[in-house]
Design a protein around this motif. Structure first.
Motif, PDB file in Angstrom:
ATOM      1  N   GLU A 177       0.840  -1.189   0.000  1.00 35.39           N
ATOM      2  CA  GLU A 177       0.000   0.000   0.000  1.00 35.39           C
ATOM      3  C   GLU A 177       0.878   1.242   0.000  1.00 35.39           C
ATOM      4  O   GLU A 177       1.750   1.401   0.871  1.00 35.39           O
ATOM      5  N   PHE A 178       0.657   2.115  -0.954  1.00 36.71           N
ATOM      6  CA  PHE A 178       1.423   3.348  -1.044  1.00 36.71           C
ATOM      7  C   PHE A 178       0.772   4.417  -0.175  1.00 36.71           C
ATOM      8  O   PHE A 178      -0.316   4.239   0.376  1.00 36.71           O
ATOM      9  N   ALA A 179       1.460   5.548  -0.080  1.00 33.64           N
ATOM     10  CA  ALA A 179       0.939   6.640   0.738  1.00 33.64           C
ATOM     11  C   ALA A 179      -0.377   7.151   0.157  1.00 33.64           C
ATOM     12  O   ALA A 179      -0.696   6.921  -1.013  1.00 33.64           O
ATOM     13  N   GLN A 180      -1.145   7.868   0.983  1.00 33.37           N
ATOM     14  CA  GLN A 180      -2.481   8.299   0.555  1.00 33.37           C
ATOM     15  C   GLN A 180      -2.447   9.267  -0.611  1.00 33.37           C
ATOM     16  O   GLN A 180      -3.420   9.370  -1.347  1.00 33.37           O
ATOM     17  N   ASN A 181      -1.344   9.963  -0.783  1.00 32.45           N
ATOM     18  CA  ASN A 181      -1.257  10.913  -1.906  1.00 32.45           C
ATOM     19  C   ASN A 181      -0.295  10.426  -2.981  1.00 32.45           C
ATOM     20  O   ASN A 181       0.210  11.205  -3.774  1.00 32.45           O
ATOM     21  N   GLU A 182      -0.053   9.109  -3.027  1.00 31.39           N
ATOM     22  CA  GLU A 182       0.868   8.536  -4.003  1.00 31.39           C
ATOM     23  C   GLU A 182       0.129   7.522  -4.868  1.00 31.39           C
ATOM     24  O   GLU A 182      -0.582   6.656  -4.355  1.00 31.39           O
ATOM     25  N   PHE A 183       0.259   7.659  -6.171  1.00 27.49           N
ATOM     26  CA  PHE A 183      -0.416   6.720  -7.057  1.00 27.49           C
ATOM     27  C   PHE A 183       0.545   6.223  -8.139  1.00 27.49           C
ATOM     28  O   PHE A 183       1.508   6.905  -8.512  1.00 27.49           O
ATOM     29  N   VAL A 184       0.277   5.011  -8.614  1.00 32.65           N
ATOM     30  CA  VAL A 184       1.147   4.345  -9.584  1.00 32.65           C
ATOM     31  C   VAL A 184       0.865   4.911 -10.977  1.00 32.65           C
ATOM     32  O   VAL A 184      -0.287   4.992 -11.404  1.00 32.65           O
ATOM     33  N   THR A 185       1.929   5.305 -11.682  1.00 30.00           N
ATOM     34  CA  THR A 185       1.781   5.798 -13.051  1.00 30.00           C
ATOM     35  C   THR A 185       2.332   4.815 -14.078  1.00 30.00           C
ATOM     36  O   THR A 185       1.937   4.864 -15.243  1.00 30.00           O
ATOM     37  N   CYS A 186       3.224   3.915 -13.676  1.00 34.61           N
ATOM     38  CA  CYS A 186       3.749   2.931 -14.619  1.00 34.61           C
ATOM     39  C   CYS A 186       4.188   1.687 -13.868  1.00 34.61           C
ATOM     40  O   CYS A 186       4.590   1.757 -12.688  1.00 34.61           O
ATOM     41  N   LEU A 187       4.099   0.573 -14.539  1.00 34.75           N
ATOM     42  CA  LEU A 187       4.393  -0.727 -13.926  1.00 34.75           C
ATOM     43  C   LEU A 187       4.909  -1.643 -15.022  1.00 34.75           C
ATOM     44  O   LEU A 187       4.339  -1.708 -16.112  1.00 34.75           O
ATOM     45  N   ASP A 188       5.993  -2.360 -14.735  1.00 32.06           N
ATOM     46  CA  ASP A 188       6.537  -3.252 -15.760  1.00 32.06           C
ATOM     47  C   ASP A 188       7.330  -4.358 -15.084  1.00 32.06           C
ATOM     48  O   ASP A 188       7.810  -4.207 -13.949  1.00 32.06           O
ATOM     49  N   CYS A 189       7.450  -5.470 -15.813  1.00 31.51           N
ATOM     50  CA  CYS A 189       8.310  -6.571 -15.381  1.00 31.51           C
ATOM     51  C   CYS A 189       9.612  -6.441 -16.160  1.00 31.51           C
ATOM     52  O   CYS A 189       9.603  -6.556 -17.401  1.00 31.51           O
ATOM     53  N   VAL A 190      10.717  -6.182 -15.475  1.00 33.06           N
ATOM     54  CA  VAL A 190      11.984  -5.895 -16.151  1.00 33.06           C
ATOM     55  C   VAL A 190      13.044  -6.895 -15.700  1.00 33.06           C
ATOM     56  O   VAL A 190      13.011  -7.410 -14.574  1.00 33.06           O
ATOM     57  N   THR A 191      13.980  -7.173 -16.597  1.00 32.42           N
ATOM     58  CA  THR A 191      15.109  -8.051 -16.297  1.00 32.42           C
ATOM     59  C   THR A 191      16.315  -7.182 -15.949  1.00 32.42           C
ATOM     60  O   THR A 191      16.758  -6.367 -16.762  1.00 32.42           O
ATOM     61  N   LEU A 192      16.823  -7.356 -14.732  1.00 30.26           N
ATOM     62  CA  LEU A 192      17.948  -6.560 -14.252  1.00 30.26           C
ATOM     63  C   LEU A 192      19.074  -7.477 -13.785  1.00 30.26           C
ATOM     64  O   LEU A 192      18.866  -8.673 -13.537  1.00 30.26           O
ATOM     65  N   GLU A 193      20.259  -6.879 -13.653  1.00 26.97           N
ATOM     66  CA  GLU A 193      21.395  -7.637 -13.138  1.00 26.97           C
ATOM     67  C   GLU A 193      21.142  -8.017 -11.685  1.00 26.97           C
ATOM     68  O   GLU A 193      20.557  -7.239 -10.922  1.00 26.97           O
ATOM     69  N   SER A 194      21.574  -9.239 -11.335  1.00 29.67           N
ATOM     70  CA  SER A 194      21.370  -9.710  -9.966  1.00 29.67           C
ATOM     71  C   SER A 194      22.510 -10.629  -9.580  1.00 29.67           C
ATOM     72  O   SER A 194      22.994 -11.418 -10.395  1.00 29.67           O
ATOM     73  N   VAL A 195      22.936 -10.522  -8.330  1.00 25.34           N
ATOM     74  CA  VAL A 195      24.008 -11.388  -7.844  1.00 25.34           C
ATOM     75  C   VAL A 195      23.456 -12.677  -7.267  1.00 25.34           C
ATOM     76  O   VAL A 195      24.215 -13.560  -6.866  1.00 25.34           O
ATOM     77  N   SER A 196      22.127 -12.831  -7.224  1.00 25.52           N
ATOM     78  CA  SER A 196      21.530 -13.984  -6.555  1.00 25.52           C
ATOM     79  C   SER A 196      21.238 -15.133  -7.502  1.00 25.52           C
ATOM     80  O   SER A 196      20.703 -16.156  -7.078  1.00 25.52           O
ATOM     81  N   THR A 197      21.567 -15.012  -8.786  1.00 30.73           N
ATOM     82  CA  THR A 197      21.299 -16.102  -9.730  1.00 30.73           C
ATOM     83  C   THR A 197      22.561 -16.462 -10.480  1.00 30.73           C
ATOM     84  O   THR A 197      23.506 -15.670 -10.565  1.00 30.73           O
ATOM     85  N   GLU A 198      22.578 -17.669 -11.038  1.00 34.55           N
ATOM     86  CA  GLU A 198      23.746 -18.125 -11.787  1.00 34.55           C
ATOM     87  C   GLU A 198      23.894 -17.350 -13.090  1.00 34.55           C
ATOM     88  O   GLU A 198      25.009 -17.094 -13.550  1.00 34.55           O
ATOM     89  N   THR A 199      22.783 -17.004 -13.702  1.00 36.31           N
ATOM     90  CA  THR A 199      22.849 -16.288 -14.991  1.00 36.31           C
ATOM     91  C   THR A 199      23.269 -14.842 -14.820  1.00 36.31           C
ATOM     92  O   THR A 199      23.661 -14.186 -15.786  1.00 36.31           O
ATOM     93  N   GLY A 200      23.168 -14.308 -13.618  1.00 36.83           N
ATOM     94  CA  GLY A 200      23.519 -12.919 -13.382  1.00 36.83           C
ATOM     95  C   GLY A 200      22.390 -11.952 -13.652  1.00 36.83           C
ATOM     96  O   GLY A 200      22.569 -10.732 -13.515  1.00 36.83           O
ATOM     97  N   THR A 201      21.210 -12.470 -14.067  1.00 40.77           N
ATOM     98  CA  THR A 201      20.049 -11.604 -14.292  1.00 40.77           C
ATOM     99  C   THR A 201      18.833 -12.211 -13.606  1.00 40.77           C
ATOM    100  O   THR A 201      18.791 -13.416 -13.326  1.00 40.77           O
ATOM    101  N   LYS A 202      17.841 -11.365 -13.382  1.00 42.83           N
ATOM    102  CA  LYS A 202      16.621 -11.822 -12.718  1.00 42.83           C
ATOM    103  C   LYS A 202      15.491 -10.868 -13.059  1.00 42.83           C
ATOM    104  O   LYS A 202      15.723  -9.673 -13.314  1.00 42.83           O
ATOM    105  N   ASP A 203      14.274 -11.392 -13.068  1.00 39.00           N
ATOM    106  CA  ASP A 203      13.099 -10.555 -13.343  1.00 39.00           C
ATOM    107  C   ASP A 203      12.625  -9.879 -12.068  1.00 39.00           C
ATOM    108  O   ASP A 203      12.480 -10.530 -11.020  1.00 39.00           O
ATOM    109  N   PHE A 204      12.380  -8.583 -12.162  1.00 39.35           N
ATOM    110  CA  PHE A 204      11.859  -7.802 -11.037  1.00 39.35           C
ATOM    111  C   PHE A 204      10.619  -7.037 -11.505  1.00 39.35           C
ATOM    112  O   PHE A 204      10.408  -6.818 -12.702  1.00 39.35           O
ATOM    113  N   ILE A 205       9.834  -6.603 -10.540  1.00 39.48           N
ATOM    114  CA  ILE A 205       8.688  -5.749 -10.818  1.00 39.48           C
ATOM    115  C   ILE A 205       9.096  -4.313 -10.507  1.00 39.48           C
ATOM    116  O   ILE A 205       9.452  -3.985  -9.370  1.00 39.48           O
TER     117      ILE A 205
END
Length: 1441
Positions: free
Chosen positions: A1097-1125
């Protein structure tokens, strides 16, 4: 590049509506045989429109269906058999033998002892059109010719200042254009702000004229003649005959010709009860807004003037100044009351013709924003705090009006009289909650229609009832009383869809006393009873969408998840390309590659060694008991008879060598009629256990006749069609229990040839015959008497197609030609009886070869939901399928020809056409291998009941293009693909005790399937609705976990603070409150059950303007990338502080599920990073494992460092407000609200930077921009806020691009409605294509779904020429011009002429498919190509996704 724009789904919802008597069936004296009286009474028509989509509905009052509880009771009683015959006072409830019920003794009482209504009121779709114009108003009028037919006419206005006068034509069963009046070249329309103006249409209550509001405070007036006398006078004056029902229209400049104070017209309405048309005009002479109220307040004025259409004088009757600045609508009161009611944002006003103003404040603001004297309020009224911006209102009687708030809440307001003058306005507490209104229409005295653009539109019934009231109610305030019928007493399916979980209708209390309380005195009052009749389903605007992977049983299919609706009507709409089914079980044992038939057969009972037929139980006759299946191998085929054993498994009881051609239950379900081929044709009568009772070999002497290719069985008749196109006709004798050949001498020579044929049993009563005087005599009397005696009996008919294309309908049991037409093979829009005698179709030498335009299959079968009606289906050998509706016609005026004694009083109107790309095999030798590979295409009728109380009658089309042909009450006839690559055999089956099962043999073998539950088939794509009682602004699919992440929107109280955190203002009275602002919540949803697994839940005066599933660099996987929201938000801080934003990075993590929930897997959202921004984050996307996001006027490229923070690597200063970011590889396309588009490349080597390749030098407000590529070419496809689609190209070699700095604008196409969400998908022409083409799916704010498909050069040239032919040579609805509709008017110096070539109009091209074959040949011949070539071009592009 060239593209085809196609509208997959039309706009959703109702923005404009007119309620009128348009069709002759709505007249009380409608005498057409088999008209709507057979299925109820047609009350009126409702014509609705949204954007370019126009629909005509008929509202019918029908007998109420038996509720499911009563059916269950009948099932329970059916097990105790005391007697099955109907006794006196009982009638058969429906044509399929559902059961008998004593109508004299039944008492239908609902809950709380309230009697259930004996009738229900339903919408039925009559016609729908996608117009070449945007509708801005619909009104009903009556013209001179209305006195002859007593029907209303339709006036429709369009966005480009056009008015069309339309009327209904029974000849074509559609609207025809009487006239089109255009004002687009008027000087008022040349103003620079004219495109922003929306014309409003109004009609005089007595139909003396229609008026269209134009820019620059002008009105276009279209006067209508009211009588023949007016028309005669006009003829004398003009000394020429005039057949037009109107006099010349003119434009009235209000400020110059009526009153110079008129500026900025807000609304206008015609007043009833005047000798001349009289207009009340609401206008704002000095514009103001909330921030200027100290300088200008009460700036709205009301002016009433009369239109003298003859002398063109406009005397002013009343002028009222100083009304509140927030007035936005007005409506006329009844003639007995006079005056108008004005709706303002915070108050309601009544103004009479003597300029008296009476105000009812709804909150504390009117006293602060207006100098009008306020009435004294009661303590309860002083606490009232209502905001009615966006509300709609209408009168329900002379002194009571209903206000429908923007959330659907209904508030009654009564005009209180003191003598004959109005003393005050009184508002009662809310009485009901309905759909969110866009319009409210009162229909007659007892119906209300509420149209909505964000959800379903509803029809309410209002009944004024005298009710006793108790003594303690005598002194109650004179507030209107309203009773709302409880939803659970209405036998309707739409209530869950309409009201959802949080919007159930409340039981009202008036002043604390229940309106249905026990009466203790005899005093009475009149109350208004409100009840829901029916609803037109709609899902509203598409805010965002994403493709997800849905599971239909064991099969995964792509599904479009769209966030639709608004407020309490918000939720998700799930769309699939094919009608979704799921496999219940595989049944490989029965085979069935050449056919399956599931039959209800009554088993005999043995008593003391004797066999008796089990008496017909009327409650169980429709349950199938056995399945007959057949295969082509081993030669000459194998047929099986299978039963279901007590364990529910299939058990094959009989195997018969030979291929079954057809099978059906016979002799009222006591035997099986079996047509098969085993060396020779055999027509057999089988006992219920499969043993043979009788067999007739189809031989000519001792020589076997050619093999049977098709048969039709309709107890007691059998039709066989052999491979040499000869036919055989057999009839059953129920007394002997055997069959015999039937004499066919009336049909001509017994060697006559026929291409196709079938039987049809009419249960609707539409098929009525008219007999000539010579043939009548005693026979006519007998048939009339027989019809009176057997009114519920079904009539049987034989339909035959001769090789020359003649379609004949013959009566049964006596073969008499009743209908003949020669134009069915060319698929003409109307098929009527040509009154020809029996046609000749003798054998030819050499034998006739099959031709492309031969009719391969013909069928008449019922299609529909609540009231199925017969439809004619014609399938051509070339792959064209046409569906015709059956309509009654009046008896012929002229006597019948001598050769004909009987005429069938029907005609056939084409309602749907579908072309299939089918490869017709060449004639070849008939080998066993060819027989096995042969794909049979058959039209198989079925009846299915997927849920209790809902039954569909439809037809399944087997073959290599399998599809369902269905019709719904509110959607008309639809053809849905089945999703299989091939279906060899199909039958509906209730062997497993379910009326919603189907047996089909597909590429996966034989299986038992059913439809996915809760399907909605009213739209052009199968859909399911997921009501969530809140709106969603963004939605994205996570492919790793197959979960949905969505941002929901809600209204929160907003308080403004200064830099030090002190509150700037807070309410100082109970009827003044904080304002509202948008606030968002992020939800993690499970697509199967739509359970919210987790949220943020965001603040009462904060609203979402964009949302996407993106692949970013990550140290937690063998491939070095991971999907984030990734989430971008905007933080609203009021008018005085700059807006801010933030970027959130979430990870979907799996957690240990709670054992009590029963779920095996559970996920949660884990916040990895929050990065505050100095401006709003309005767009973001992923690019090469980096995050690209906007912040105000900048674009940032950032890396996700150590899974915990964002590190900037590059940035770019761009336009003013970024609306769109799209990437492919390292290319980035930026869309801006002012500076159009920028084409940028990301350089991934030191130094990292964004390099501008090119940009549009002109200003365009871009709402969405996409990269569109195919065949090694790329274009930039852009949509702006006006709905204009533009194609840009990046070509540094072109001198006009200045070395690539400027993007080249190649095409402009007016899409009319903006889209803010799009999805790019791959399109492969063939399965082995390495690099697919792109296809763009776009969701618009009006709910329409459109696609852009790449078209190659040769096909584009053909289709572009065809588009020109269709524009010129087809009669378009309302006389509109498709080319002008899509033309972008040049209002700049950038281009010399419109850039109209480059995008094809799919709505226009789709009309080619609906044309008759002769018209198709005519069109294509003029452009130098062939009909088949153009159809193949169209079919290769015409797909959903």
């Amino acid at each position: 590049m060239q593209a085809l724009r196609q509208e997959i789904l039309p706009p959703s919802g109702v923005e404009f509506a007119a309620c009128l008597k348009l069709l002759p069936s709505t007249l009380p004296d409608s005498k057409l045989p088999g008209s709507s009286t057979s299925t109820g009474r047609a009350l009126f028509n409702v014509v609705v429109a949204r954007s370019n989509h126009l629909r005509i509905f008929e509202v019918r009052e029908e007998p109420a269906p038996i509720s499911s509880q009563k059916e269950d009771e009948k099932e329970r009683r059916a097990s105790v058999r005391k007697g099955t015959e109907a006794v006196e006072g009982e009638v058969e409830m429906d044509a399929s033998g559902e059961g008998f019920v004593n109508m004299g003794s039944i008492k239908t009482t609902g809950q709380h002892g309230v009697p259930e209504p004996q009738t229900v009121t339903r919408f039925y779709l009559v016609r729908e059109h996608r117009l070449h114009g945007i509708v801005t108003g619909i009104e009903a009028v009556r013209i001179v010719t209305s006195t002859e037919d007593n029907l209303d006419r339709l006036v429709v206005s369009f966005k480009d200042a056009k008015i069309a006068l339309l009327e209904w034509s029974e000849a074509v069963h559609d609207l025809i254009t009487v006239s089109l009046h255009t004002y687009e070249r008027a000087p008022q329309l040349s103003a620079i702000d004219a495109p922003l103006f929306r014309p409003e249409l109004r009609a005089d209550p007595l139909s003396r004229c229609a008026a269209l509001l134009l820019p620059k405070d002008s009105i276009a007036i279209l006067p209508f003649y009211q009588s023949q006398a007016e028309l005669d006078i006009m003829e004398q004056e003009l000394s020429q005959a005039r057949e037009v029902p109107y006099s010349p229209s003119f434009i009235l400049d209000l400020s110059a010709e009526v009153d110079d104070r008129i500026r900025n017209v807000i609304d206008f309405v015609f007043l009833p009860g005047f000798n001349n048309p009289t207009v009340a005009l609401l206008f704002q002479h000095t514009q103001t807004w909330t921030g200027r109220l100290q300088e200008y307040k009460d700036t709205v004025g009301l002016l009433i003037f009369t239109l003298d259409l003859v002398t063109h004088h406009y005397p002013v009757i009343t002028v009222v100044a100083s009304l509140p600045y927030d007035c936005f609508a007005l409506t006329a009161c009844s003639t007995s009351l006079g005056g108008v009611v004005v709706l303002a944002g915070n108050s309601i006003l009544y103004v009479d013709q003597a300029s008296r103003r009476i105000i009812l404040p709804l909150n504390g603001w009117p006293a602060r924003t207006s100098d009008m004297p306020m009435p004294s309020l009661t303590p309860d009224e002083q606490k009232r705090d209502l905001q009615i911006e966006g509300a709609r209102f209408t009168f329900v009687d002379e002194r009571t009006l209903y206000i429908f708030g923007k959330d659907g809440t209904v508030y009654p307001v009564e005009i209180v009289l003191d003598g004959k003058t109005v003393s005050r306005l009184s508002m009662a507490p809310p009485v009901a909650r309905t759909t969110i209104p866009a319009l409210v229409k009162r229909i007659g005295t007892d119906h209300l229609f509420i149209g909505s653009i964000v959800g379903p539109s509803v029809l309410l019934k209002t009944a004024h009832v005298e009710e006793e009231m108790a003594d303690d109610d005598e002194d109650m305030a004179p507030a209107p009383a309203t009773v709302v019928a409880p939803i659970d007493s209405m036998d309707l399916d739409e209530d869950e869809e309409l009201y959802g979980t949080s919007t159930a209708v409340e039981h009202p209390h008036v002043n604390g006393n229940a309106v249905n309380g026990v009466a203790a005195a005899t005093k009475k009052r009149t109350v208004v009873h409100l009840s829901l009749c029916d609803a037109i389903p709609a899902y509203g605007p598409i805010a965002d969408m994403t493709f997800a992977l849905a599971k239909n049983g064991d099969r995964f299919v792509p599904e479009l998840v769209a966030a639709t609706g608004y407020g309490a009507l918000g939720g998700f709409t799930l769309l699939q390309r094919d009608l979704p089914t799921r496999t219940k079980r595989k049944i490989h044992a029965i085979g069935g590659a050449r056919g399956m038939w599931s039959l209800p057969v009554r088993q005999p009972v043995k008593v003391n060694g004797s066999t008796f037929e089990r008496p017909a139980n009327p409650f169980h006759t429709d349950k199938d008991t056995l399945i007959i299946s057949t295969d082509a191998t081993p030669s000459p085929g194998l047929s099986r008879i299978a039963l279901r054993n007590s364990q529910g498994e299939i058990q094959i009881t009989t195997r018969i060598p030979g291929t079954t051609i057809g099978a059906a239950s016979f002799f009222h379900g006591t035997a099986i009629l079996h047509v098969m081929f085993n060396v020779a044709n055999v027509i057999r009568v089988l006992e219920p256990d499969g043993s043979e009772r009788q067999a007739i070999k189809d031989t000519d002497g001792d020589v076997p006749r050619p093999r049977v290719k098709f048969c039709s069985i309709c107890d007691p008749f059998i039709l066989i069609i052999r491979e040499d196109d000869s036919i055989g006709l057999f009839v059953g004798e129920i007394e002997r229990g055997k069959i015999r050949r039937k004499d066919m001498s009336p049909m001509g020579d017994k060697t006559s040839k026929y291409l196709a044929g079938c039987f049809f049993t009419d249960a609707s009563g539409l098929f009525q015959t008219y007999q000539s005087a010579e043939a009548s005599g005693t026979e006519g009397v007998t048939s009339t008497l027989q019809a009176a005696m057997d009114s519920g009996k079904k009539s049987q008919w034989l339909i035959l197609v001769r090789p020359q294309g003649v379609v004949e309908i013959w009566t049964l049991p006596k073969l008499v030609l009743a209908f003949s037409t020669t134009v069915a093979a060319s698929l003409e829009p109307v098929l009527s009886d040509s009154m020809d005698p029996v046609a000749l179709s003798l054998p030819q030498d050499p034998p006739r070869k099959p031709q492309e335009l031969d009719i391969e299959q013909i069928l008449i079968a019922p299609l529909g939901e609540s009231s199925p009606r017969p439809h004619l289906m014609v399938f051509m050998r070339s792959g064209l399928l046409a569906v015709y509706g059956v309509l009654p016609v009046s008896p012929p005026v002229d006597p019948l020809p001598n050769e004909r004694t009987t005429a069938l009083l029907v005609k056939f109107i084409k309602v749907a056409t579908r072309a299939f790309d089918i490869q017709v095999p060449e004639e070849q030798e008939k080998t066993v291998l060819a027989e096995v590979k042969k794909i049979s295409r058959h039209l198989v009728p079925f009846m299915s009941s997927p849920t209790p109380g809902q039954t569909f009658s439809g037809v399944f089309f087997t073959g290599d293009r399998p599809c369902w042909i269905l019709a719904t009450d509110k959607g008309g006839v639809k053809v849905f693909s089945s999703g299989h690559s091939v279906v060899h055999a199909f039958t509906a089956s209730s062997v497993w005790e379910s009326k919603g099962d189907f047996l089909l043999y597909s590429e996966e073998g034989p299986s038992l399937v059913e439809w996915i539950p809760d399907l909605q088939l009213d739209s052009h794509l199968p859909s399911r609705s997921v009501p969530r009682s809140r709106a969603y602004t963004n939605v994205v699919y996570d492919p790793n976990t197959s979960l949905i992440v969505a941002a929901s929107s809600r209204q929160s109280r907003f308080a403004s603070y200064d830099d030090d955190g002190n509150i700037v203002w807070e309410p100082d009275a109970p009827n003044v409150s904080f304002p509202y602002c948008d606030s968002s919540t992020l939800e993690l949803l499970m697509p199967d059950s739509w359970i919210t697994m987790d949220g943020y839940e965001f603040a009462q005066n904060e609203f979402v303007t964009c949302l996407d599933c993106v692949t970013l660099e990550s140290v937690s996987t063998e491939t070095g990338t991971k999907d984030f929201i990734a989430v971008g938000t905007t933080i609203n801080r009021g008018e005085d502080l700059a807006v801010k934003g933030a970027v959130y990075i979430f990870e979907i993590v799996e957690v240990v599920p709670d054992v009590s929930t029963g779920w095996k897997r559970w996920h949660q959202l884990k916040l990895r990073c929050r990065d505050d921004a100095k401006g709003p984050v309005t767009a973001l996307c992923g690019m090469d494992n980096y995050l690209v996001s906007s912040m105000g006027q900048k674009i940032f490229v950032r890396a996700f460092d150590l899974d915990e923070r964002l590190v900037g690597v590059a940035f770019l200063d761009v336009g003013v407000y970024v609306t769109s970011l799209r990437t492919v590889k390292n290319l980035l396309l930026i869309g801006d609200a002012v500076k159009s588009i920028w084409f940028v490349a990301f350089q991934q080597e030191d130094p990292y930077k964004l390099v501008i390749l090119g940009k549009d030098p002109h200003h365009v407000c871009v709402t969405s921009a996409d990269l569109f590529f195919a065949d090694s070419r790329v274009s930039l496809l852009v949509c702006d806020e006006d709905g204009v689609i533009r194609l840009y190209e990046y070509d540094p070699q072109d001198p006009e691009s200045r070395g690539g700095q400027h993007l080249l604008r190649r095409t402009e196409f007016h899409g009319q409605t903006e889209y803010r969400t799009s999805a790019l998908i791959a399109r492969r022409r063939t399965k082995d294509t390495d690099i697919p083409q792109s296809k763009l799916i776009c969701g618009s704010t009006d709910g329409s779904l459109s696609s852009f498909t790449y078209v190659d050069e040769s096909a584009f040239k053909r289709l572009h020429l065809l588009q020109g032919q269709l524009t010129r040579n087809v009669q378009h609805v309302a006389g509109l011009n498709p080319k002008a509709f899509r033309l972008v008017i040049v209002r700049n110096d950038f281009v010399s002429k419109p850039l109209s070539k480059g995008i094809l109009d799919g709505n226009l091209l789709s009309t080619f498919e609906d044309l008759s074959i002769s018209r198709q040949h005519e069109m294509t011949r003029q452009i130098g190509t062939e009909r088949g070539t153009v159809l193949k071009d169209w079919l290769s592009l015409n797909g959903t996704w």
